[in-house]
Design an enzyme around this catalytic site. Structure first.
Site, PDB file in Angstrom:
ATOM      1  N   GLN A   1       7.899  -9.165   8.268  1.00  8.01           N
ATOM      2  CA  GLN A   1       9.110  -8.775   7.743  1.00  8.01           C
ATOM      3  C   GLN A   1       9.797  -7.633   8.119  1.00  8.01           C
ATOM      4  O   GLN A   1      10.797  -6.973   7.626  1.00  8.01           O
ATOM      5  CB  GLN A   1       8.868  -8.446   6.058  1.00  8.01           C
ATOM      6  CG  GLN A   1       8.212  -7.463   5.639  1.00  8.01           C
ATOM      7  CD  GLN A   1       7.591  -7.245   3.888  1.00  8.01           C
ATOM      8  OE1 GLN A   1       6.927  -8.101   3.677  1.00  8.01           O
ATOM      9  NE2 GLN A   1       8.138  -6.475   3.323  1.00  8.01           N
TER      10      GLN A   1
ATOM     11  N   GLY B   1       1.071  -1.206  -0.040  1.00  9.41           N
ATOM     12  CA  GLY B   1      -0.090   0.001  -0.144  1.00  9.41           C
ATOM     13  C   GLY B   1       0.943   1.138   0.050  1.00  9.41           C
ATOM     14  O   GLY B   1       1.926   1.353  -0.303  1.00  9.41           O
TER      15      GLY B   1
ATOM     16  N   LEU C   1      11.081   6.120  -6.252  1.00  9.54           N
ATOM     17  CA  LEU C   1       9.730   6.230  -5.349  1.00  9.54           C
ATOM     18  C   LEU C   1       9.608   5.111  -4.318  1.00  9.54           C
ATOM     19  O   LEU C   1      10.066   3.864  -4.774  1.00  9.54           O
ATOM     20  CB  LEU C   1       8.571   6.410  -6.438  1.00  9.54           C
ATOM     21  CG  LEU C   1       8.637   7.463  -7.311  1.00  9.54           C
ATOM     22  CD1 LEU C   1       7.316   7.469  -8.131  1.00  9.54           C
ATOM     23  CD2 LEU C   1       8.417   8.769  -6.446  1.00  9.54           C
TER      24      LEU C   1
ATOM     25  N   ARG D   1       8.060   4.679   1.818  1.00  7.46           N
ATOM     26  CA  ARG D   1       8.798   5.335   2.868  1.00  7.46           C
ATOM     27  C   ARG D   1       9.266   6.688   2.851  1.00  7.46           C
ATOM     28  O   ARG D   1       9.586   7.623   3.563  1.00  7.46           O
ATOM     29  CB  ARG D   1      10.177   4.535   3.183  1.00  7.46           C
ATOM     30  CG  ARG D   1       9.881   3.483   4.008  1.00  7.46           C
ATOM     31  CD  ARG D   1      11.289   2.472   4.153  1.00  7.46           C
ATOM     32  NE  ARG D   1      11.011   1.303   4.344  1.00  7.46           N
ATOM     33  CZ  ARG D   1      10.671   0.738   5.480  1.00  7.46           C
ATOM     34  NH1 ARG D   1      10.773   1.349   6.570  1.00  7.46           N
ATOM     35  NH2 ARG D   1      10.410  -0.652   5.645  1.00  7.46           N
TER      36      ARG D   1
ATOM     37  N   HIS E   1       2.148   4.529  -4.928  1.00  4.65           N
ATOM     38  CA  HIS E   1       2.639   5.634  -5.695  1.00  4.65           C
ATOM     39  C   HIS E   1       2.873   5.227  -7.091  1.00  4.65           C
ATOM     40  O   HIS E   1       2.575   4.094  -7.525  1.00  4.65           O
ATOM     41  CB  HIS E   1       3.928   6.162  -4.898  1.00  4.65           C
ATOM     42  CG  HIS E   1       4.931   4.817  -4.802  1.00  4.65           C
ATOM     43  ND1 HIS E   1       5.816   4.160  -5.757  1.00  4.65           N
ATOM     44  CD2 HIS E   1       5.458   4.154  -3.638  1.00  4.65           C
ATOM     45  CE1 HIS E   1       6.151   3.199  -5.173  1.00  4.65           C
ATOM     46  NE2 HIS E   1       6.309   3.264  -3.902  1.00  4.65           N
TER      47      HIS E   1
ATOM     48  N   GLY F   1       5.427   4.152  -8.698  1.00  3.10           N
ATOM     49  CA  GLY F   1       6.338   2.929  -8.885  1.00  3.10           C
ATOM     50  C   GLY F   1       5.115   1.794  -8.825  1.00  3.10           C
ATOM     51  O   GLY F   1       5.300   1.001  -9.841  1.00  3.10           O
ATOM     52  N   HIS F   2       4.392   1.595  -7.988  1.00  2.72           N
ATOM     53  CA  HIS F   2       3.234   0.689  -7.931  1.00  2.72           C
ATOM     54  C   HIS F   2       2.450   0.903  -9.205  1.00  2.72           C
ATOM     55  O   HIS F   2       2.053  -0.333  -9.917  1.00  2.72           O
ATOM     56  CB  HIS F   2       2.342   0.814  -6.799  1.00  2.72           C
ATOM     57  CG  HIS F   2       2.871   0.790  -5.355  1.00  2.72           C
ATOM     58  ND1 HIS F   2       2.942   1.730  -4.461  1.00  2.72           N
ATOM     59  CD2 HIS F   2       3.684  -0.497  -4.948  1.00  2.72           C
ATOM     60  CE1 HIS F   2       3.512   1.401  -3.254  1.00  2.72           C
ATOM     61  NE2 HIS F   2       4.176   0.010  -3.572  1.00  2.72           N
TER      62      HIS F   2
HETATM   63  P1  AMP Z   1       5.875  -2.271  -1.667  1.00  6.34           P
HETATM   64  O1  AMP Z   1       4.554  -1.970  -1.588  1.00  6.34           O
HETATM   65  O2  AMP Z   1       7.000  -1.039  -1.290  1.00  6.34           O
HETATM   66  O3  AMP Z   1       6.258  -3.559  -0.851  1.00  6.34           O
HETATM   67  O4  AMP Z   1       6.112  -2.520  -3.160  1.00  6.34           O
HETATM   68  C1  AMP Z   1       5.469  -3.357  -3.955  1.00  6.34           C
HETATM   69  C2  AMP Z   1       6.033  -3.589  -5.343  1.00  6.34           C
HETATM   70  O5  AMP Z   1       6.353  -2.400  -5.910  1.00  6.34           O
HETATM   71  C3  AMP Z   1       7.404  -4.235  -4.987  1.00  6.34           C
HETATM   72  O6  AMP Z   1       7.527  -5.289  -6.010  1.00  6.34           O
HETATM   73  C4  AMP Z   1       8.187  -2.925  -5.325  1.00  6.34           C
HETATM   74  O7  AMP Z   1       9.673  -3.189  -5.832  1.00  6.34           O
HETATM   75  C5  AMP Z   1       7.461  -1.884  -6.314  1.00  6.34           C
HETATM   76  N1  AMP Z   1       8.175  -0.980  -6.278  1.00  6.34           N
HETATM   77  C6  AMP Z   1       8.277  -0.104  -5.197  1.00  6.34           C
HETATM   78  N2  AMP Z   1       8.741   1.031  -5.500  1.00  6.34           N
HETATM   79  C7  AMP Z   1       9.129   0.965  -6.889  1.00  6.34           C
HETATM   80  C8  AMP Z   1       9.501   1.854  -7.777  1.00  6.34           C
HETATM   81  N3  AMP Z   1       9.774   3.117  -7.400  1.00  6.34           N
HETATM   82  N4  AMP Z   1       9.440   1.661  -9.300  1.00  6.34           N
HETATM   83  C9  AMP Z   1       9.301   0.406  -9.491  1.00  6.34           C
HETATM   84  N5  AMP Z   1       8.551  -0.506  -8.623  1.00  6.34           N
HETATM   85  C10 AMP Z   1       8.470  -0.108  -7.198  1.00  6.34           C
END
Ligand code: AMP
Length: 266
Positions: A57, A27, A177, A180, A30, A32-33
């Site tokens: 984790q 969640g 992105l 955090r 952003h 990236g997601h």
């Molecule tokens: P998280 O919510 O941080 O666990 O991320 C979920 C997925 O989004 C994971 O596969 C991350 O590697 C990917 N992710 C997070 N930040 C980025 C980003 N800036 N660019 C591409 N993928 C991202």
């Protein structure tokens, strides 16, 4: 978008996974997601996103508690993107059944595995549970978390015979992105941007066979930006071996800025 809060609802809603791509997240959605979701949508008829902040984790309780959450905003973004399903389980739903726990090999205990004890075991365990529930053949993950992507691809991609698809890192002002980043003030964001620009240049210098003394560079960065660096290392993409410049390689960093730990790779 169908919001599914437990396995029963999920199984009722999704009967056939043939053309369903899966994007697991914690969640704080952003860009990236969003890029992972768009890649899934381009390659599959339907897309399922999960939001689950996995307690196992986090190696520090405070970090888990402070992790940015904004489920209402997330739902509104995902609806606009026309995501088909959002899996939004409670902790008990994911951990109610017994499942074998994963252990890392000695050779895997590098980079974040060395500095965040138990982190990747937690990641592998939750992904193992999610993949046993959500039976998509294509799972989209970000290269921003390269070590995580590689471990899941090697261990769970093999176990479930599925494709773990690595997707490029999305940046803003060169900063990767990350959910955090929401914990950082403007001046820290500026610093993080400068650090990313420097590291990108450093990576390019190494590509031109210019010698780079990383241990010296690490201390310089720490002093200049008042940060604490856990690691700054060149490793190859396939085996994650140190300073293997013969294969395709990346520059990996993890650092603490104002009490927030950021990771990136170039
Ligand atoms: P998280 O919510 O941080 O666990 O991320 C979920 C997925 O989004 C994971 O596969 C991350 O590697 C990917 N992710 C997070 N930040 C980025 C980003 N800036 N660019 C591409 N993928 C991202």
């Amino acid at each position: 978008m169908k919001i599914l809060k437990n396995i029963f609802e999920l199984n009722k809603a999704v009967k056939n996974y043939k053309n369903v791509g899966f994007v697991p997240t914690m969640g704080g959605i952003h860009k990236g997601h969003v890029s992972l979701i768009k890649i899934s949508q381009k390659n599959n008829k339907e897309t399922i996103v999960s939001i689950f902040v996995n307690p196992t984790q986090f190696n520090q309780k405070k970090d888990f508690k402070n992790y940015p959450r904004n489920i209402r905003k997330d739902i509104s973004i995902l609806k606009k993107l026309k995501v088909n399903y959002l899996f939004l389980p409670e902790v008990n739903e994911i951990y109610k059944n017994r499942m074998k726990n994963f252990k890392l090999n000695k050779s895997d205990k590098i980079l974040c595995a060395k500095y965040r004890k138990g982190h990747f075991e937690g990641v592998l365990n939750v992904m193992n549970r999610l993949l046993s529930i959500i039976k998509s053949k294509f799972v989209y993950m970000g290269e921003k978390d390269f070590q995580q992507y590689m471990l899941i691809k090697r261990i769970l991609g093999k176990k479930y015979k599925i494709n773990i698809v690595g997707c490029p890192t999305i940046r803003e002002n060169k900063i990767a992105l990350s959910t955090r980043n929401k914990l950082l003030n403007k001046s820290c964001i500026k610093k993080a941007s400068k650090i990313a620009i420097k590291l990108d240049k450093l990576k390019k210098l190494s590509k031109m066979n210019k010698f780079v003394d990383l241990s010296k560079y690490k201390v310089e960065l720490e002093n200049k930006f008042k940060i604490k660096i856990d690691y700054l290392e060149f490793r190859d993409e396939k085996k994650m071996k140190l300073d293997n410049f013969k294969s395709k390689y990346r520059l990996f960093i993890a650092y603490h800025i104002n009490g927030v730990r950021l990771i990136d790779n170039f």
